[in-house]
Write a protein that holds these residues in place. Structure first.
Motif, PDB file in Angstrom:
ATOM      1  N   SER A 186       5.624  -0.606   3.017  1.00  0.00           N
ATOM      2  CA  SER A 186       5.002  -0.359   4.321  1.00  0.00           C
ATOM      3  C   SER A 186       5.186   1.083   4.739  1.00  0.00           C
ATOM      4  O   SER A 186       6.052   1.787   4.224  1.00  0.00           O
ATOM      5  CB  SER A 186       5.676  -1.256   5.375  1.00  0.00           C
ATOM      6  OG  SER A 186       5.478  -2.613   5.065  1.00  0.00           O
ATOM      7  N   ASN A 187       4.392   1.505   5.709  1.00  0.00           N
ATOM      8  CA  ASN A 187       4.596   2.851   6.248  1.00  0.00           C
ATOM      9  C   ASN A 187       5.996   2.925   6.850  1.00  0.00           C
ATOM     10  O   ASN A 187       6.444   2.016   7.513  1.00  0.00           O
ATOM     11  CB  ASN A 187       3.471   3.216   7.212  1.00  0.00           C
ATOM     12  CG  ASN A 187       3.508   2.515   8.538  1.00  0.00           C
ATOM     13  OD1 ASN A 187       3.959   3.076   9.534  1.00  0.00           O
ATOM     14  ND2 ASN A 187       3.068   1.263   8.590  1.00  0.00           N
ATOM     15  N   ALA A 210      -1.552  -8.330  12.211  1.00  0.00           N
ATOM     16  CA  ALA A 210      -1.419  -6.905  12.544  1.00  0.00           C
ATOM     17  C   ALA A 210      -2.354  -6.484  13.677  1.00  0.00           C
ATOM     18  O   ALA A 210      -1.939  -5.805  14.613  1.00  0.00           O
ATOM     19  CB  ALA A 210      -1.688  -6.052  11.304  1.00  0.00           C
ATOM     20  N   HIS A 211      -3.614  -6.922  13.596  1.00  0.00           N
ATOM     21  CA  HIS A 211      -4.601  -6.489  14.585  1.00  0.00           C
ATOM     22  C   HIS A 211      -4.841  -7.527  15.676  1.00  0.00           C
ATOM     23  O   HIS A 211      -5.725  -7.350  16.512  1.00  0.00           O
ATOM     24  CB  HIS A 211      -5.921  -6.132  13.882  1.00  0.00           C
ATOM     25  CG  HIS A 211      -5.844  -4.834  13.157  1.00  0.00           C
ATOM     26  ND1 HIS A 211      -6.313  -3.661  13.685  1.00  0.00           N
ATOM     27  CD2 HIS A 211      -5.281  -4.511  11.968  1.00  0.00           C
ATOM     28  CE1 HIS A 211      -6.082  -2.674  12.845  1.00  0.00           C
ATOM     29  NE2 HIS A 211      -5.460  -3.161  11.785  1.00  0.00           N
ATOM     30  N   PHE A 234      -7.121  -6.100   4.367  1.00  0.00           N
ATOM     31  CA  PHE A 234      -6.417  -4.814   4.345  1.00  0.00           C
ATOM     32  C   PHE A 234      -5.818  -4.610   2.946  1.00  0.00           C
ATOM     33  O   PHE A 234      -5.243  -5.533   2.372  1.00  0.00           O
ATOM     34  CB  PHE A 234      -5.321  -4.816   5.408  1.00  0.00           C
ATOM     35  CG  PHE A 234      -4.749  -3.451   5.646  1.00  0.00           C
ATOM     36  CD1 PHE A 234      -5.373  -2.567   6.517  1.00  0.00           C
ATOM     37  CD2 PHE A 234      -3.594  -3.032   4.997  1.00  0.00           C
ATOM     38  CE1 PHE A 234      -4.857  -1.296   6.731  1.00  0.00           C
ATOM     39  CE2 PHE A 234      -3.073  -1.757   5.207  1.00  0.00           C
ATOM     40  CZ  PHE A 234      -3.707  -0.891   6.072  1.00  0.00           C
ATOM     41  N   ASP A 277      -2.108 -12.852   8.833  1.00  0.00           N
ATOM     42  CA  ASP A 277      -1.682 -11.472   9.075  1.00  0.00           C
ATOM     43  C   ASP A 277      -2.192 -11.085  10.462  1.00  0.00           C
ATOM     44  O   ASP A 277      -3.395 -10.918  10.672  1.00  0.00           O
ATOM     45  CB  ASP A 277      -2.273 -10.549   8.004  1.00  0.00           C
ATOM     46  CG  ASP A 277      -1.957  -9.071   8.275  1.00  0.00           C
ATOM     47  OD1 ASP A 277      -1.531  -8.736   9.397  1.00  0.00           O
ATOM     48  OD2 ASP A 277      -2.153  -8.257   7.355  1.00  0.00           O
ATOM     49  N   TYR A 315       3.658  -1.789  15.732  1.00  0.00           N
ATOM     50  CA  TYR A 315       3.376  -0.398  16.121  1.00  0.00           C
ATOM     51  C   TYR A 315       1.940  -0.205  16.598  1.00  0.00           C
ATOM     52  O   TYR A 315       1.585   0.879  17.031  1.00  0.00           O
ATOM     53  CB  TYR A 315       3.694   0.570  14.973  1.00  0.00           C
ATOM     54  CG  TYR A 315       3.182   0.167  13.609  1.00  0.00           C
ATOM     55  CD1 TYR A 315       1.847   0.349  13.272  1.00  0.00           C
ATOM     56  CD2 TYR A 315       4.036  -0.394  12.668  1.00  0.00           C
ATOM     57  CE1 TYR A 315       1.379  -0.025  12.031  1.00  0.00           C
ATOM     58  CE2 TYR A 315       3.574  -0.781  11.419  1.00  0.00           C
ATOM     59  CZ  TYR A 315       2.246  -0.599  11.104  1.00  0.00           C
ATOM     60  OH  TYR A 315       1.782  -0.984   9.873  1.00  0.00           O
ATOM     61  N   LYS A 316       1.112  -1.251  16.488  1.00  0.00           N
ATOM     62  CA  LYS A 316      -0.269  -1.119  16.948  1.00  0.00           C
ATOM     63  C   LYS A 316      -0.320  -1.504  18.432  1.00  0.00           C
ATOM     64  O   LYS A 316       0.136  -0.749  19.276  1.00  0.00           O
ATOM     65  CB  LYS A 316      -1.181  -1.996  16.091  1.00  0.00           C
ATOM     66  CG  LYS A 316      -1.216  -1.560  14.630  1.00  0.00           C
ATOM     67  CD  LYS A 316      -2.096  -2.490  13.794  1.00  0.00           C
ATOM     68  CE  LYS A 316      -2.004  -2.188  12.320  1.00  0.00           C
ATOM     69  NZ  LYS A 316      -2.617  -0.902  11.943  1.00  0.00           N
ATOM     70  N   LEU A 351       5.732  -5.226   7.918  1.00  0.00           N
ATOM     71  CA  LEU A 351       4.689  -6.224   7.697  1.00  0.00           C
ATOM     72  C   LEU A 351       4.533  -6.640   6.236  1.00  0.00           C
ATOM     73  O   LEU A 351       4.623  -7.823   5.891  1.00  0.00           O
ATOM     74  CB  LEU A 351       3.363  -5.704   8.264  1.00  0.00           C
ATOM     75  CG  LEU A 351       2.110  -6.529   7.985  1.00  0.00           C
ATOM     76  CD1 LEU A 351       2.303  -7.998   8.305  1.00  0.00           C
ATOM     77  CD2 LEU A 351       0.930  -5.972   8.775  1.00  0.00           C
ATOM     78  N   THR A 352       4.286  -5.671   5.357  1.00  0.00           N
ATOM     79  CA  THR A 352       4.037  -6.054   3.968  1.00  0.00           C
ATOM     80  C   THR A 352       5.271  -6.709   3.343  1.00  0.00           C
ATOM     81  O   THR A 352       5.154  -7.671   2.562  1.00  0.00           O
ATOM     82  CB  THR A 352       3.574  -4.843   3.131  1.00  0.00           C
ATOM     83  OG1 THR A 352       2.441  -4.251   3.776  1.00  0.00           O
ATOM     84  CG2 THR A 352       3.171  -5.256   1.728  1.00  0.00           C
ATOM     85  N   TRP A 390       0.801  -1.224   0.000  1.00  0.00           N
ATOM     86  CA  TRP A 390       0.000   0.000   0.000  1.00  0.00           C
ATOM     87  C   TRP A 390       0.829   1.267   0.000  1.00  0.00           C
ATOM     88  O   TRP A 390       0.386   2.305  -0.481  1.00  0.00           O
ATOM     89  CB  TRP A 390      -1.018   0.002   1.147  1.00  0.00           C
ATOM     90  CG  TRP A 390      -0.490   0.227   2.540  1.00  0.00           C
ATOM     91  CD1 TRP A 390       0.661  -0.262   3.067  1.00  0.00           C
ATOM     92  CD2 TRP A 390      -1.125   0.979   3.579  1.00  0.00           C
ATOM     93  NE1 TRP A 390       0.796   0.129   4.385  1.00  0.00           N
ATOM     94  CE2 TRP A 390      -0.292   0.891   4.725  1.00  0.00           C
ATOM     95  CE3 TRP A 390      -2.307   1.699   3.675  1.00  0.00           C
ATOM     96  CZ2 TRP A 390      -0.612   1.511   5.940  1.00  0.00           C
ATOM     97  CZ3 TRP A 390      -2.618   2.317   4.885  1.00  0.00           C
ATOM     98  CH2 TRP A 390      -1.774   2.223   5.996  1.00  0.00           C
ATOM     99  N   SER A 436      -3.180  -3.448   1.664  1.00  0.00           N
ATOM    100  CA  SER A 436      -1.802  -3.840   1.391  1.00  0.00           C
ATOM    101  C   SER A 436      -1.693  -5.356   1.194  1.00  0.00           C
ATOM    102  O   SER A 436      -0.939  -5.833   0.342  1.00  0.00           O
ATOM    103  CB  SER A 436      -0.887  -3.381   2.525  1.00  0.00           C
ATOM    104  OG  SER A 436       0.448  -3.282   2.083  1.00  0.00           O
ATOM    105  N   ASP A 437      -2.451  -6.101   1.965  1.00  0.00           N
ATOM    106  CA  ASP A 437      -2.430  -7.559   1.825  1.00  0.00           C
ATOM    107  C   ASP A 437      -3.000  -7.956   0.476  1.00  0.00           C
ATOM    108  O   ASP A 437      -2.483  -8.830  -0.220  1.00  0.00           O
ATOM    109  CB  ASP A 437      -3.262  -8.220   2.931  1.00  0.00           C
ATOM    110  CG  ASP A 437      -2.713  -7.942   4.311  1.00  0.00           C
ATOM    111  OD1 ASP A 437      -2.261  -6.812   4.553  1.00  0.00           O
ATOM    112  OD2 ASP A 437      -2.738  -8.858   5.145  1.00  0.00           O
TER     113      ASP A 437
HETATM  114  C1  LIG Z   1      -4.131  -5.873   8.625  1.00  0.00           C
HETATM  115  C2  LIG Z   1      -3.020  -5.041   8.104  1.00  0.00           C
HETATM  116  N1  LIG Z   1      -2.213  -5.554   7.169  1.00  0.00           N
HETATM  117  C3  LIG Z   1      -1.198  -4.838   6.639  1.00  0.00           C
HETATM  118  C4  LIG Z   1      -0.939  -3.555   7.051  1.00  0.00           C
HETATM  119  C5  LIG Z   1       0.188  -2.811   6.420  1.00  0.00           C
HETATM  120  O1  LIG Z   1       1.201  -2.603   7.349  1.00  0.00           O
HETATM  121  P1  LIG Z   1       2.627  -2.055   6.914  1.00  0.00           P
HETATM  122  O2  LIG Z   1       2.475  -0.666   6.410  1.00  0.00           O
HETATM  123  O3  LIG Z   1       3.408  -2.081   8.200  1.00  0.00           O
HETATM  124  O4  LIG Z   1       3.168  -2.993   5.898  1.00  0.00           O
HETATM  125  C6  LIG Z   1      -1.738  -2.979   8.042  1.00  0.00           C
HETATM  126  C7  LIG Z   1      -1.484  -1.593   8.497  1.00  0.00           C
HETATM  127  O5  LIG Z   1      -2.201  -1.001   9.213  1.00  0.00           O
HETATM  128  C8  LIG Z   1      -2.812  -3.737   8.570  1.00  0.00           C
HETATM  129  O6  LIG Z   1      -3.626  -3.222   9.486  1.00  0.00           O
END
Ligand SMILES: Cc1ncc(COP(=O)(O)O)c(C=O)c1O
Ligand SMILES: Cc1ncc(COP(=O)(O)O)c(C=O)c1O
Lengths: 451, 451
Positions: free
Chosen positions: A329-330, B248-249, B161, B246, B271-272, B133-134, A302, B163-164
Motif C-alpha cells: 500500500s501507499n 475505499a471509495h 482498482f 473494498d 485517507y480518502k 487496505l491492500t 500496487w 491493487s485489488d
Molecule cells: C478501490 C481501491 N482499492 C485499493 C486501493 C489501494 O489502497 P492502499 O494503497 O491503501 O492499499 C485504493 C487506493 O486508492 C483504492 O482506491
C-alpha cells in the motif's frame, strides 16, 4: 572514541581503586566518563520523561533514568518538527503533496531507505519500510515458507516472542500442519538457562532435511542474547532451509551485516531502538539474491509494482526488484517522518558500529556495578560482549514487583517480563554512565530495603 | 436539514428561472443554499490549500476548490492538536504511555472503534483498524478465500482498482491457479460503459458454483458507481460463495449497513473520505456470524490474542472475538490520533446518513450545472442517486490534460485517471455549493478556451 572500552576494559585496575570516592562505582567516576563520551550531545536530542513528585531518593522533576529503549525508544526532539512539516504539506497542498515539494509523498519510503539499509548492513535494494513487524513476518513467509512433503517444519527458539510463535503456528496450520509435530523448538540445555547458538546450529544440522524455514530472533527479547546469525544462516543454507530473522531487539542495538550474513529475509519494528514512536512502521529485508526471482509467490499490491508505470493503472503486476516489490500500500507519511528524524541521528552519530563501542562500555559498566553492588543478583544475559546487545536481563534476589514499583516511583524506567525477569537496556544514543551509576546505587538500596 | 434535497429536488422549477441573475447557476443562488446548509460550520474544521499566485480567474491565495476527497481528504484542523497530545504523552511518559493517562496506547484502537463501526453500519465487535487496505485484503483472503477442487474462482468487477486485481491474482497464484482461468471479471455490456449491479448478480447466479470468493468495490473508484451490495451479497451467499467488499471509495461517502447487508468481510482505507492523512491506517470488518469461529484459518499475531492475558506472554493463541482477533501488531498511535480527529467530526455532524442528504444535493447540483453549462460533457457516473456516491466521473469534449492543468493553475483540485476521465468529488463535510458553482463556471470557460 575508543577511549570508552579502554576505560572499562581495564576494569581490574579500576576495581582495585575499590569503592573509594573516585572508585568506579562513584558518581564522580561516572561523570568523568560522561565528559569523555563523544556521543553525549545526542542525549539532548531526546525528550526525557520526568521523575514524579513522589520520588524520595531521586530529585522530583529530574530526568528519569530511562532504560526501556528495548520496548519504546525515547522521542527524538526533531520528530515533532518533521511531523509538522508533513502536516504543513498536507494543509498546503492536499493531495498534491504526493507529487509536489521536497520529499513528495509518492516516494516517502525512499526518504528513509538508505539510512535504514545502513543500520542493518544491507544494500538499499534489499530494504523497505512497510506495515508492522508481525504483518511483515507473515508476508515474508508467503515466499519463504514453502512447505513440501518431506520438508515442512519451522525451527524457532524456545520462548520466542509470543507473536512470532503465534505467527509461525498459524502459518503451519494454514498449510495443514499440526504445530505439535511441525514446530521444532530449540531448548536451553537446562530449564531457564540460555539457548546456545551452537545448539541452534546443531539442531539445524541434525534435522535440517525436515526444516523448510528457520525463524530466529536476532537479539532474544527475553534473555538479551545476540545469536550467532552468520553461523545459523550458514548451516541453514547448507541444509537447504530458508532463514528469516526477527530483528525487533537487534536493529539499532547491535551492528548488523545482513547482506554478508545472507539470511533470506529479516523483519523488524522501528519503535524500540529506532525511536519512531508507538506502533510505528516496520522494516523488511529481502536478500539481493532473491531480488529478481519470479518463481517466489508473494501477496502482491500496487505499491510493489515497478515505479515507472505504477499509476498507469494497468493490471499486470511487474514487481519492483528487491524488497520494494513486496510493498502493498501507499506508505504512511507521518510514520516515515518520525522514523526519518530518528534514523538521521543514527547516521549523524556515525552509525551503529560507532555507537556499539559506547554501548559495550555502558552495558559492561552496568554489569560490573551490579556485580559489585547487588549481592545475589543473577544476570541472565551472556557475559560475552559479542553475544549480547545493550540489554541485561536480571533475576533479583527479592520480590520483583515491589522493586519495580519502587524504582518506578523514583523515576527509574525499566521493565519486567513474566515470571521473574527485569530488563534494563541502556542506549548509547541517550543514556549516560551516570544514569547507570545512579540506577545501580538505587537498585541496591531498594533491594536491601525490600529484604 | 431536509431543505437541501428539496431545494434541488424541484430542479425543474428552479431551472425555469433559467440562467438569470438569481437562477440556479448563479453565484447568488449557490450562496443562498450555502447559508441554509446545516453542515457549513464543518468547513472551518479543515485546512484548505490555497490558490497559487499564478491564478488569473480565481483570486490568488483564496481557498482552493478542493474536489479530491476521494483520493486524499483534507486535514481536519484538530488533527495537529490530537497528534501533539500523543507526542506529549510520548515525551512525558515514554513507554508508560502504553498504560498511563487518558487513552492509554494499549487500547488506542478502541478510541476509534465505535465511531468507525457507526460509519460503516456495523457492530463494534465487527470492526477493527489495522494495517493498510491492500494488506488487509490479503489478510482477509486467508480465512475467506478457501479454494476447493470445484470451487476456486474469484469474481471481481472489470477495471477493479489495480491493487485489488493484483492482490486477487497473487492469491490465485499462491494457491496454484492461473488467473486467466480462475478470475471471473464482470464486464460492462459495452466497452467503456458502466458495469451493472444486476450483471454482477447475474454472473454470480450463473457461475456461483465455481466461485469461492466475490470481491467487489463498494463504490467503484473509476466510475463512481455505488454497487447494489445487498443484492450481490445475497446472491453470493445463496450460491455458497464468500463475499468481501473494498470500501475505499464508499466509507465516509455513502451510508453503509454492513451488518445488515451481511458480507463476510470488508476492508477500507481512511485517507480518502475519512481524512486521516496520507497512507494512514486501514479498517476491517468481519461479520458477526464469524466472530467466534475456530475453523477459519488466519495469519495470527499477539495483538489478535484475547485481551485479558495478552501480556502473560504465553504462547497459545486464543483470538479476541470478532474483527479484533485479526489484528497482528500493536497499533500505530499517531495514525489513530488523526483518524479519531476526523471520525469525531463525522459523529458530531450526525453520521454519514445525515451528511448523505447534503451529499446528494451537492452532487446533483454539480450534475445539473454541468449539463447546463458544459455542452458535450459526458457524465460516466450513474444518474440515479442511489447508485452513486459524491463523485462524478467526467469525459470532456476536449483534451483532458490541458483542462486539468489550467484548472490546477486556478486552484481547482480534481484528478484525472488514465486514459480520459476526470473525477470530481464534492464532500459534504467541507465542500460548499459555491465551490461547485465556481468550478462549473470556470470549467466551462476553460473548455471553450481550449476548444
Ligand atoms: C478501490 C481501491 N482499492 C485499493 C486501493 C489501494 O489502497 P492502499 O494503497 O491503501 O492499499 C485504493 C487506493 O486508492 C483504492 O482506491
Ligand atoms: C521479538 C519481537 N517480535 C515481535 C514483536 C511484535 O511486534 P509487533 O506488535 O510490532 O508486531 C515484538 C514486540 O515487542 C518483539 O519484541
Amino acid at each position: 572514541s575508543s577511549l570508552l572500552p579502554d576505560l572499562l576494559g581495564d576494569t581490574k585496575a579500576i576495581d582495585a581503586a575499590g569503592n573509594s570516592e573516585n572508585g568506579i562505582s562513584s558518581k564522580e567516576f561516572a561523570m568523568e566518563v560522561d565528559q569523555k563520551d563523544p556521543f553525549r550531545k545526542y542525549r539532548d536530542e531526546f525528550e526525557f520523561p520526568e521523575t514524579g513528585e513522589e520520588a524520595t531518593i531521586r530529585e522530583p522533576k529530574s530526568r528519569t533514568l530511562y532504560f526501556c529503549g528495548n520496548s519504546l525508544g525515547l522521542q527524538p526532539k526533531r520528530a515533532r518538527e518533521y511531523l509538522n512539516e508533513e502536516l504543513d504539506k498536507w494543509a498546503t497542498y492536499g493531495v498534491e503533496g504526493h507529487f509536489k515539494t521536497v520529499r513528495p509523498w509518492v516516494t516517502v519510503d525512499e526518504t528513509v531507505k538508505d539510512q535504514m539499509a545502513a543500520v542493518v548492513g544491507a544494500k538499499p535494494l534489499e530494504v523497505t519500510v512497510m506495515n508492522s513487524l508481525t504483518a511483515n513476518l507473515h508476508l515474508m513467509m508467503v515466499p519463504f515458507y514453502r512447505p513440501e512433503k518431506s520438508r515442512f517444519k519451522i525451527l524457532i527458539e524456545e520462548k520466542a516472542f509470543p507473536s512470532d510463535y503465534q505467527a509461525v503456528c498459524s502459518q503451519l496450520q494454514f498449510h495443514g500442519y499440526d504445530p505439535e509435530e511441525a514446530l521444532i523448538k530449540v531448548q536451553p540445555r537446562e530449564d531457564g538457562a540460555l539457548i546456545l547458538s551452537e545448539d541452534i546450529v546443531d539442531a539445524i544440522e541434525r534435522r535440517g532435511d525436515e526444516i523448510a524455514l528457520v525463524l530466529i530472533g536476532g537479539v532474544q527479547y527475553y534473555t538479551g542474547q545476540f545469536f550467532d546469525i552468520p553461523s545459523i544462516v550458514q548451516m541453514a543454507h547448507n541444509k537447504g532451509c530458508n532463514v528469516g530473522i526477527d530483528l525487533a531487539h537487534a536493529v539499532g542495538n547491535v551492528p548488523l551485516e545482513l547482506h554478508d550474513w545472507g539470511p533470506d529475509f529479516a523483519c523488524w519494528c522501528t519503535y524500540k531502538y529506532l525511536n519512531s514512536g508507538p506502533g510505528s512502521i516496520g522494516g523488511c529485508f529481502v536478500h539481493e539474491k532473491h531480488a529478481n526471482r519470479t518463481d517466489l509467490p508473494r501477496f502482491a499490491g500496487w505499491w510493489g509494482h515497478q515505479k515507472d508505470d505504477r499509476f498507469k493503472m494497468e493490471h499486470k503486476f511487474v514487481p519492483s526488484p528487491g524488497a520494494a516489490g513486496y510493498q502493498l500500500s501507499n506508505p504512511p507519511v507521518l510514520e516515515c517522518a518520525v522514523l526519518r528524524a530518528s534514523l538521521n541521528l543514527f547516521i549523524e552519530a556515525g552509525g551503529v558500529p560507532a555507537l556499539r563501542e559506547k554501548s559495550l562500555a555502558l552495558t559492561s559498566y552496568l554489569e560490573l556495578l551490579l556485580s559489585m553492588k547487588v549481592p545475589g543478583i543473577q544476570i541472565v544475559t551472556p557475559a560475552e560482549r559479542h553475544y549480547r546487545g545493550c540489554q541485561l536481563s536480571l533475576r533479583l534476589p527479592v520480590n520483583i514487583k515491589k522493586v519495580y514499583e519502587t524504582l518506578q516511583n523514583e523515576g527509574i524506567i525499566v521493565d519486567t517480563r513474566e515470571p521473574d525477569t527485569m530488563r534494563v537496556a541502556p542506549c548509547p544514543l541517550y543514556n549516560s554512565f551516570s544514569d547507570v551509576q545512579q540506577f545501580v546505587e538505587i537498585l541496591a538500596q531498594v533491594i536491601s530495603n525490600v529484604k
